[in-house]
Scaffold this motif. Structure first.
Motif, PDB file in Angstrom:
ATOM      1  N   ARG A  41       2.029   1.707  -3.437  1.00  0.00           N
ATOM      2  CA  ARG A  41       0.924   2.166  -4.287  1.00  0.00           C
ATOM      3  C   ARG A  41       0.700   3.662  -4.119  1.00  0.00           C
ATOM      4  N   ARG A  42       0.783   4.145  -2.904  1.00  0.00           N
ATOM      5  CA  ARG A  42       0.605   5.583  -2.678  1.00  0.00           C
ATOM      6  C   ARG A  42       1.733   6.382  -3.313  1.00  0.00           C
ATOM      7  N   TYR A  78       0.835  -1.209   0.000  1.00  0.00           N
ATOM      8  CA  TYR A  78       0.000   0.000   0.000  1.00  0.00           C
ATOM      9  C   TYR A  78       0.866   1.254   0.000  1.00  0.00           C
ATOM     10  N   ARG A  79       1.973   1.207   0.710  1.00  0.00           N
ATOM     11  CA  ARG A  79       2.884   2.352   0.716  1.00  0.00           C
ATOM     12  C   ARG A  79       3.487   2.572  -0.661  1.00  0.00           C
TER      13      ARG A  79
END
Length: 205
Positions: A179-180, A176-177
């Motif tokens: 992806r951000r 997720y990190r």
């Protein structure tokens, strides 16, 4: 798209700046994903899923409880294996779309792990080990050994599921990190030709 016109009226279409930037960021994304080593975490998920499913087989030959009725080791094991396979594939093909899918699957695996831990804990609490009724000297009845085996297997499955919950949570957070950090480049989907092309004005040989 950049266009260059020479003195002999030859037109050259240069590389798109956005395409070059997108290609660079995709390479950086793949490098960042591989740096997080999703393959090793994916292999761990697959192994834990297989262990959960294989260790649960003896439960079908003992007293049937909620864990067996609901098929907890099977659907949780399949979820763990699926999440691990996606992580392994992501290591080879580091695309943004696959990254988003892998994040969703990792979150789902973590949620399934929480549900499985709750069911294991409730089952172990509701089904204590039967007392030892001696049938011979230093020998208990079959029910004692059956419940003892069942409780030991469920405790092992609980530990495996806790480990899976940690792995899924860590992998989901790392992805997720990433992806951000790279999500802003998903809109660059209009790519110009990757190599310069040239054309000559009419009347020029």
């Amino acid at each position: 798209m950049a266009v260059s016109v020479s003195r002999d009226l030859t037109v050259q279409v240069l590389e798109d700046v956005n395409l070059v930037k997108l290609t660079d960021r995709q390479q950086a994304l793949r490098a960042a994903i591989q740096k997080g080593e999703p393959k090793s975490l994916g292999v761990s998920q697959v192994m834990l899923g297989l262990m959960v499913m294989s260790y649960s087989i003896p439960l079908h030959f003992t007293e049937l409880t909620e864990v067996v009725w609901f098929g907890v080791p099977w659907w949780s094991g399949v979820t763990f294996i699926t999440a691990g396979v996606f992580a392994i594939v992501l290591d080879k093909h580091g695309t943004m779309r696959l990254l988003q899918v892998c994040v969703a699957v990792s979150v789902a695996a973590a949620a399934v792990s929480v549900m499985a831990v709750i069911i294991y804990s409730v089952d172990i609490g509701k089904n204590p080990m039967a007392p030892c009724n001696n049938v011979n000297v230093n020998q208990c009845d079959d029910k004692h050994y059956a419940t003892r085996l069942s409780r030991g297997v469920k405790s092992s499955l609980l530990l495996f599921t806790l480990a899976q919950m940690v792995v899924s949570t860590v992998l989901g957070f790392l992805l997720y990190r990433q992806r951000r950090g790279f999500g802003q480049y998903t809109s660059l989907n209009q790519a110009a030709p990757s190599t310069p092309t040239s054309s000559t004005a009419p009347g020029q040989d």
